[in-house]
Scaffold this active site. Sequence first.
Site, PDB file in Angstrom:
ATOM      1  N   ALA A 109       0.838  -1.211   0.000  1.00  0.00           N
ATOM      2  CA  ALA A 109       0.000   0.000   0.000  1.00  0.00           C
ATOM      3  C   ALA A 109       0.868   1.254   0.000  1.00  0.00           C
ATOM      4  CB  ALA A 109      -0.964  -0.034   1.181  1.00  0.00           C
ATOM      5  N   ARG A 110       1.302   1.669   1.177  1.00  0.00           N
ATOM      6  CA  ARG A 110       2.150   2.858   1.273  1.00  0.00           C
ATOM      7  C   ARG A 110       3.156   2.682   2.415  1.00  0.00           C
ATOM      8  NH1 ARG A 110       1.081   4.013  -3.122  1.00  0.00           N
ATOM      9  NH2 ARG A 110       0.072   5.873  -3.956  1.00  0.00           N
ATOM     10  N   GLU A 125      11.047   7.188  -1.077  1.00  0.00           N
ATOM     11  CA  GLU A 125      11.361   6.519  -2.347  1.00  0.00           C
ATOM     12  C   GLU A 125      11.934   7.517  -3.343  1.00  0.00           C
ATOM     13  OE1 GLU A 125       7.758   4.684  -3.696  1.00  0.00           O
ATOM     14  OE2 GLU A 125       7.515   3.516  -1.871  1.00  0.00           O
ATOM     15  N   HIS A 166       8.462  -0.438  -5.761  1.00  0.00           N
ATOM     16  CA  HIS A 166       7.145   0.170  -6.052  1.00  0.00           C
ATOM     17  C   HIS A 166       6.695  -0.174  -7.481  1.00  0.00           C
ATOM     18  CE1 HIS A 166       4.347   3.633  -4.606  1.00  0.00           C
ATOM     19  NE2 HIS A 166       3.690   2.807  -5.390  1.00  0.00           N
TER      20      HIS A 166
HETATM   21  N1  LIG Z   1       2.206  -0.521  -4.704  1.00  0.00           N
HETATM   22  C1  LIG Z   1       1.546   0.118  -5.637  1.00  0.00           C
HETATM   23  O1  LIG Z   1       2.050   0.328  -6.735  1.00  0.00           O
HETATM   24  C2  LIG Z   1       0.139   0.566  -5.382  1.00  0.00           C
HETATM   25  C3  LIG Z   1      -0.727   0.651  -6.473  1.00  0.00           C
HETATM   26  C4  LIG Z   1      -2.055   1.000  -6.237  1.00  0.00           C
HETATM   27  C5  LIG Z   1      -2.475   1.303  -4.963  1.00  0.00           C
HETATM   28  N2  LIG Z   1      -1.608   1.261  -3.930  1.00  0.00           N
HETATM   29  C6  LIG Z   1      -2.061   1.561  -2.553  1.00  0.00           C
HETATM   30  O2  LIG Z   1      -2.881   0.483  -2.121  1.00  0.00           O
HETATM   31  C7  LIG Z   1      -3.821   0.963  -1.160  1.00  0.00           C
HETATM   32  C8  LIG Z   1      -5.228   0.438  -1.461  1.00  0.00           C
HETATM   33  O3  LIG Z   1      -5.637   0.863  -2.753  1.00  0.00           O
HETATM   34  P1  LIG Z   1      -7.123   0.522  -3.279  1.00  0.00           P
HETATM   35  O4  LIG Z   1      -7.145   0.795  -4.741  1.00  0.00           O
HETATM   36  O5  LIG Z   1      -7.579  -0.801  -2.784  1.00  0.00           O
HETATM   37  O6  LIG Z   1      -7.924   1.676  -2.530  1.00  0.00           O
HETATM   38  P2  LIG Z   1      -9.460   1.668  -2.081  1.00  0.00           P
HETATM   39  O7  LIG Z   1      -9.791   3.068  -1.780  1.00  0.00           O
HETATM   40  O8  LIG Z   1     -10.300   0.908  -3.061  1.00  0.00           O
HETATM   41  O9  LIG Z   1      -9.435   0.808  -0.726  1.00  0.00           O
HETATM   42  C9  LIG Z   1      -8.886   1.259   0.477  1.00  0.00           C
HETATM   43  C10 LIG Z   1      -9.699   0.646   1.596  1.00  0.00           C
HETATM   44  O10 LIG Z   1      -9.069   0.981   2.844  1.00  0.00           O
HETATM   45  C11 LIG Z   1     -10.111   1.185   3.780  1.00  0.00           C
HETATM   46  N3  LIG Z   1      -9.668   1.933   4.959  1.00  0.00           N
HETATM   47  C12 LIG Z   1      -9.663   3.278   5.176  1.00  0.00           C
HETATM   48  N4  LIG Z   1      -9.227   3.548   6.430  1.00  0.00           N
HETATM   49  C13 LIG Z   1      -8.947   2.345   7.003  1.00  0.00           C
HETATM   50  C14 LIG Z   1      -8.493   1.972   8.302  1.00  0.00           C
HETATM   51  N5  LIG Z   1      -8.222   2.888   9.254  1.00  0.00           N
HETATM   52  N6  LIG Z   1      -8.331   0.653   8.564  1.00  0.00           N
HETATM   53  C15 LIG Z   1      -8.620  -0.273   7.628  1.00  0.00           C
HETATM   54  N7  LIG Z   1      -9.075   0.027   6.380  1.00  0.00           N
HETATM   55  C16 LIG Z   1      -9.238   1.317   6.086  1.00  0.00           C
HETATM   56  C17 LIG Z   1     -11.178   1.919   2.989  1.00  0.00           C
HETATM   57  O11 LIG Z   1     -12.448   1.826   3.625  1.00  0.00           O
HETATM   58  C18 LIG Z   1     -11.140   1.177   1.651  1.00  0.00           C
HETATM   59  O12 LIG Z   1     -12.060   0.103   1.626  1.00  0.00           O
HETATM   60  C19 LIG Z   1      -3.674   2.479  -1.167  1.00  0.00           C
HETATM   61  O13 LIG Z   1      -2.821   2.850  -0.099  1.00  0.00           O
HETATM   62  C20 LIG Z   1      -2.957   2.772  -2.463  1.00  0.00           C
HETATM   63  O14 LIG Z   1      -2.232   3.977  -2.380  1.00  0.00           O
HETATM   64  C21 LIG Z   1      -0.305   0.884  -4.114  1.00  0.00           C
END
Ligand SMILES: NC(=O)c1ccc[n+]([C@@H]2O[C@H](COP(=O)([O-])OP(=O)(O)OC[C@H]3O[C@@H](n4cnc5c(N)ncnc54)[C@H](O)[C@@H]3O)[C@@H](O)[C@H]2O)c1
Length: 336
Positions: free
Chosen positions: A232-233, A262, A280
């Site tokens: 995620a991050r 990064e 990443h």
């Molecule tokens: N590594 C990469 O290249 C890459 C690529 C895409 C996304 N990401 C990251 O992946 C993560 C998820 O992306 P996504 O597309 O599924 O987003 P999304 O918005 O569809 O899902 C995120 C989920 O997290 C939940 N959430 C919010 N606060 C929370 C908490 N305190 N505890 C638990 N859950 C909580 C939300 O309700 C939501 O369901 C993000 O951080 C995004 O930045 C990383």
Amino acid sequence: VSRVLSTSRALNTHEALLDDLRRAGHQVDVRDGVTPDATTMAELVSPYHALIVGLEPVDAAVIAAAPLLRVVARPGAGYDRVDVAAATEAGVAVTITPGVNKDSVADHTMALLLASVRQISSLATVVAAGGWPRATGMELRGATLGLLGLGAIGRAVAERARGFGLEVIATDPFADRAVAARLQVQLVGLHELMSRSDILSLHAPVTGETRRLVDARFLEQVKPGAVLINTARGELLDEAAVASAVASGRLSAVAVDVLATEPPTSSPLIGLPGVVVTPHIAAYTHQALRRMAEMAVRSVLDVLADRKPHGLVDPAVWSHRRSTGGVRARFGQADT
Ligand SMILES: NC(=O)c1ccc[n+]([C@@H]2O[C@H](COP(=O)([O-])OP(=O)(O)OC[C@H]3O[C@@H](n4cnc5c(N)ncnc54)[C@H](O)[C@@H]3O)[C@@H](O)[C@H]2O)c1
């Protein structure tokens, strides 16, 4: 003629898509190379009506330095480097490309998960050096996978995990209960997630609640020998605390695709035995990059043509968006 600046590596891998912007009469500049910092961004942005950005910061100062700016398009799902409140206040639309990279990121999450439980990376390194170690791994069937965040990517991971026979539990304060039930994911509180998960995988955005959530206190409560995955991050982890949890054996393995800084300067996770770090690239597949680039370009075309785009982070901006030449629709007067 509107001017568009792309600093996004993801988009710049599909340069041809920028031709859609040129065909619509816009002037497009591409900046490759080192990710610009906030100061550099603020110096670059003043002539532009649209920005297509990767992980470079678009903070309040960058927005203030861009009087003509109408849209910031992020090919990707995260927008934590963009000050959406400042953009909305200024009438600048911020768009993301939700969902289009979920399958790629979920695939990579499974790759990191499997690499961790079978020690693929460290064993391959030893074999390359002439060794032949027979390390013992963990079978996935019947193990518990805990997901922090059951959004687009968390759900795509859950689908894949069921195929491996994993029990899937998740913590998400905003989860759709019907979707969780359909995916056979049990929704639990954070404490239960920490104490029951054999493998913990992070899929939440960075918020006030989640920033450095995985710290020393958190790690004291995870199951001894648990595996931690983060696609995620990087800001979700206290990297020093995670590094000492691996060194002490509290965590048996860690695999991350993201770091707090990064490219990394001095992350304690890099080079540590039991830790795999990828640069990443979870969303970096030909298919996902193309979809992200297409959707980002489409949202820029839409905003510049005064059509409401898909993927607006804060739809409230639309009622007082800037229109041509920096004129704010709300005030009907030039603000430059
Ligand atoms: N590594 C990469 O290249 C890459 C690529 C895409 C996304 N990401 C990251 O992946 C993560 C998820 O992306 P996504 O597309 O599924 O987003 P999304 O918005 O569809 O899902 C995120 C989920 O997290 C939940 N959430 C919010 N606060 C929370 C908490 N305190 N505890 C638990 N859950 C909580 C939300 O309700 C939501 O369901 C993000 O951080 C995004 O930045 C990383």
